[in-house]
Design an enzyme around this catalytic site. Structure first.
Site, short mmCIF file in Angstrom:
data_model
loop_
_atom_site.label_atom_id
_atom_site.label_comp_id
_atom_site.label_asym_id
_atom_site.label_seq_id
_atom_site.Cartn_x
_atom_site.Cartn_y
_atom_site.Cartn_z
N HIS A 17 1.03 -1.20 0.07
CA HIS A 17 0.14 0.08 -0.01
C HIS A 17 0.91 1.29 -0.06
O HIS A 17 0.61 2.07 -0.68
CB HIS A 17 -0.80 0.04 1.22
CG HIS A 17 -1.97 -0.98 1.48
ND1 HIS A 17 -2.02 -1.98 2.20
CD2 HIS A 17 -3.00 -1.33 0.27
CE1 HIS A 17 -3.27 -2.56 2.25
NE2 HIS A 17 -3.68 -2.20 1.00
N LYS A 41 -16.77 -3.52 10.38
CA LYS A 41 -16.81 -4.47 11.26
C LYS A 41 -16.20 -5.86 11.53
O LYS A 41 -15.96 -6.56 12.33
CB LYS A 41 -18.50 -5.00 11.36
CG LYS A 41 -19.26 -3.91 11.97
CD LYS A 41 -20.69 -4.29 11.93
CE LYS A 41 -21.54 -2.84 11.77
NZ LYS A 41 -22.67 -3.35 10.76
N ARG A 90 -1.85 -5.99 -8.38
CA ARG A 90 -0.78 -6.99 -8.25
C ARG A 90 -0.52 -7.93 -9.18
O ARG A 90 0.37 -8.26 -9.58
CB ARG A 90 -1.08 -7.59 -6.71
CG ARG A 90 -0.87 -6.60 -5.69
CD ARG A 90 -1.36 -7.32 -4.56
NE ARG A 90 -2.91 -7.49 -4.40
CZ ARG A 90 -3.77 -7.32 -3.60
NH1 ARG A 90 -3.43 -7.58 -2.45
NH2 ARG A 90 -5.03 -7.56 -3.92
N SER A 127 -3.10 -7.70 2.79
CA SER A 127 -3.60 -7.44 4.26
C SER A 127 -3.96 -8.90 5.11
O SER A 127 -3.59 -9.14 6.01
CB SER A 127 -4.42 -6.42 4.65
OG SER A 127 -4.09 -5.30 4.22
#
Ligand code: PNS
Length: 159
Positions: A17, A41, A90, A127
């Site tokens: 990132h 959430k 990517r 991530s």
């Protein structure tokens, strides 16, 4: 004045990132890194924690700001005079999903999307993988910025 956004969930931000953000910052007058709060959430980190980490890791980039949005990304773009969305690609596997969103965002509001190819060093990096590796004790120190690494360790030590 060309203002662009780098949107994402950033749960948490990775070196991939940061690479895209800093390269976008060298090409545009202003970059706003925006965290999609709709997805909050499900995250390991709260939106505010993600924002704090992003502020810290982009503090050396004077034309980069950090914000969050709820609802549609194009509504944020319209409200903040954003001319384009910058996304990193990517691999081919990213392309179909990203193209769909880009075309829909253009259809919804005429907002352009600019794609930057990921640095090959980070083409495998996302991530969710970082979180999984960290959770099972793998070393992610070279995959995320140092402040994120520290927050990850602290968060996972609690669980
Ligand atoms: O980190 P991600 O998962 O690639 O981020 C995706 C994100 C937050 C950029 C995307 O889901 C998004 O823009 N969500 C906001 C809601 C929206 O505008 N949806 C319509 C997309 S065409």
């Amino acid at each position: 004045m060309r203002r662009v956004v780098c949107p994402g969930s950033f749960d948490p931000a990775t070196n991939g990132h940061l690479d895209i953000i800093s390269r976008a910052a060298s090409l545009h007058d202003e970059v706003v890194v925006v965290v999609g709060a709709n997805l909050a959430k499900e995250g390991l980190f709260t939106v505010d924690e993600r924002l704090d980490m992003l502020r810290e890791v982009t503090s050396g980039l004077p034309n980069v700001g950090v914000d969050k949005f709820t609802g549609l990304l194009v509504d944020f773009c319209r409200a903040h005079q954003v001319s384009a969305i910058v996304k990193g690609l990517r691999a081919v596997s990213d392309f179909e999903y990203e193209m769909e969103m880009a075309q829909m965002n253009y259809r919804l509001a005429g907002v352009e999307t600019l794609f930057m190819t990921a640095n090959p060093l980070y083409s495998f990096l996302r991530s969710s993988l970082v979180k999984e590796i960290a959770k099972y004790g793998g070393d992610v120190a070279s995959l995320v910025p140092q402040p994120v690494y520290e927050q990850l360790r602290a968060r996972l030590a609690q669980s």
